[in-house]
Design a protein around this motif. Structure first.
Motif, mmCIF file in Angstrom:
data_model
loop_
_atom_site.group_PDB
_atom_site.id
_atom_site.type_symbol
_atom_site.label_atom_id
_atom_site.label_comp_id
_atom_site.label_asym_id
_atom_site.label_seq_id
_atom_site.Cartn_x
_atom_site.Cartn_y
_atom_site.Cartn_z
ATOM 1 N N LEU A 1 0.838 -1.191 0.000
ATOM 2 C CA LEU A 1 0.000 0.000 0.000
ATOM 3 C C LEU A 1 0.874 1.241 0.000
ATOM 4 O O LEU A 1 1.950 1.254 0.595
ATOM 5 C CB LEU A 1 -0.928 0.001 1.207
ATOM 6 N N THR A 2 0.384 2.284 -0.667
ATOM 7 C CA THR A 2 1.213 3.470 -0.874
ATOM 8 C C THR A 2 0.457 4.774 -0.670
ATOM 9 O O THR A 2 -0.757 4.849 -0.875
ATOM 10 C CB THR A 2 1.781 3.485 -2.303
ATOM 11 N N TRP A 3 1.191 5.796 -0.270
ATOM 12 C CA TRP A 3 0.689 7.165 -0.209
ATOM 13 C C TRP A 3 1.505 8.010 -1.176
ATOM 14 O O TRP A 3 2.732 7.922 -1.211
ATOM 15 C CB TRP A 3 0.821 7.759 1.195
ATOM 16 N N TYR A 4 0.806 8.824 -1.942
ATOM 17 C CA TYR A 4 1.426 9.788 -2.843
ATOM 18 C C TYR A 4 0.914 11.177 -2.498
ATOM 19 O O TYR A 4 -0.083 11.332 -1.790
ATOM 20 C CB TYR A 4 1.071 9.491 -4.297
ATOM 21 N N ARG A 5 1.575 12.178 -3.027
ATOM 22 C CA ARG A 5 1.067 13.533 -2.894
ATOM 23 C C ARG A 5 1.409 14.326 -4.144
ATOM 24 O O ARG A 5 2.368 14.025 -4.847
ATOM 25 C CB ARG A 5 1.630 14.227 -1.646
ATOM 26 N N LEU B 1 5.844 9.759 -4.679
ATOM 27 C CA LEU B 1 5.643 8.773 -3.632
ATOM 28 C C LEU B 1 6.030 9.359 -2.283
ATOM 29 O O LEU B 1 7.095 9.962 -2.141
ATOM 30 C CB LEU B 1 6.480 7.523 -3.913
ATOM 31 N N VAL B 2 5.177 9.171 -1.297
ATOM 32 C CA VAL B 2 5.447 9.624 0.055
ATOM 33 C C VAL B 2 5.903 8.460 0.924
ATOM 34 O O VAL B 2 6.895 8.554 1.648
ATOM 35 C CB VAL B 2 4.203 10.282 0.687
ATOM 36 N N ILE C 1 3.679 5.295 8.087
ATOM 37 C CA ILE C 1 2.622 4.612 7.364
ATOM 38 C C ILE C 1 2.240 3.340 8.113
ATOM 39 O O ILE C 1 3.094 2.668 8.688
ATOM 40 C CB ILE C 1 3.063 4.290 5.914
ATOM 41 N N SER C 2 0.952 3.018 8.116
ATOM 42 C CA SER C 2 0.476 1.812 8.780
ATOM 43 C C SER C 2 -0.764 1.294 8.067
ATOM 44 O O SER C 2 -1.348 1.995 7.239
ATOM 45 C CB SER C 2 0.176 2.077 10.259
ATOM 46 N N ARG C 3 -1.157 0.073 8.393
ATOM 47 C CA ARG C 3 -2.336 -0.515 7.769
ATOM 48 C C ARG C 3 -3.105 -1.350 8.773
ATOM 49 O O ARG C 3 -2.532 -1.942 9.687
ATOM 50 C CB ARG C 3 -1.942 -1.361 6.550
ATOM 51 N N ASP C 4 -4.420 -1.398 8.584
ATOM 52 C CA ASP C 4 -5.312 -2.173 9.429
ATOM 53 C C ASP C 4 -6.057 -3.133 8.516
ATOM 54 O O ASP C 4 -6.971 -2.729 7.797
ATOM 55 C CB ASP C 4 -6.287 -1.256 10.167
ATOM 56 N N TYR C 5 -5.669 -4.388 8.543
ATOM 57 C CA TYR C 5 -6.263 -5.373 7.648
ATOM 58 C C TYR C 5 -7.752 -5.568 7.922
ATOM 59 O O TYR C 5 -8.548 -5.723 6.997
ATOM 60 C CB TYR C 5 -5.531 -6.710 7.777
ATOM 61 N N TYR D 1 -3.107 14.570 -0.962
ATOM 62 C CA TYR D 1 -2.561 13.253 -0.688
ATOM 63 C C TYR D 1 -3.482 12.165 -1.221
ATOM 64 O O TYR D 1 -4.693 12.201 -1.006
ATOM 65 C CB TYR D 1 -2.337 13.082 0.816
ATOM 66 N N TYR D 2 -2.892 11.204 -1.911
ATOM 67 C CA TYR D 2 -3.617 10.102 -2.514
ATOM 68 C C TYR D 2 -3.063 8.766 -2.037
ATOM 69 O O TYR D 2 -1.881 8.657 -1.726
ATOM 70 C CB TYR D 2 -3.492 10.131 -4.038
#
Length: 120
Positions: A34-38, A47-48, A69-73, A93-94
């Motif tokens: 998973l990724t964050w961009y801006r 890419l952030v 960055i983190s994720r919650d499945y 931010y995307y």
């Protein structure tokens, strides 16, 4: 088709914090990176941060040690904790995804993004 919805943006003063969320309307394979961009006005989308299925992460040099960055499945949601915000962090931010940690190619349609504005 999976749709992405970003939220959590807003106006904050320099030095403040925000926590962005990205929720998918459909489930995303747990194997995805998973990724964050801006994208700031007049600049290319960049890419952030990225996080793999096994917890590996990478960050742009400009945000290292400030963003996490983190994720919650269970919630099918990804987060970006932003601390010590600077005016240069102002951007839309995307979120998106890669098939694996080593392929820098987005695989989902872009959402509307969430605006982050940092005042000085």
């Amino acid at each position: 088709q999976v749709q992405l919805v970003e939220s959590g943006g807003g106006l904050v003063q320099a030095g403040g914090s925000l926590r962005l969320s990205c929720t998918a309307s459909g489930s995303i394979s747990s194997s995805r990176t998973l990724t964050w961009y801006r994208q700031a006005p007049g600049k290319q989308r960049e890419l952030v941060a990225a996080i793999s299925s096994d917890g590996r992460s990478r960050y742009a040099d400009s945000v290292k040690d400030r963003f996490t960055i983190s994720r919650d499945y269970a919630k099918n949601t990804m987060y970006l904790q932003m601390n010590s915000l600077k005016p240069e962090d102002t951007s839309i931010y995307y979120c998106n995804a890669w098939t694996n940690f080593y392929r820098n190619l987005t695989i989902l349609p872009w959402g509307q993004g969430t605006q982050v504005t940092v005042s000085s």
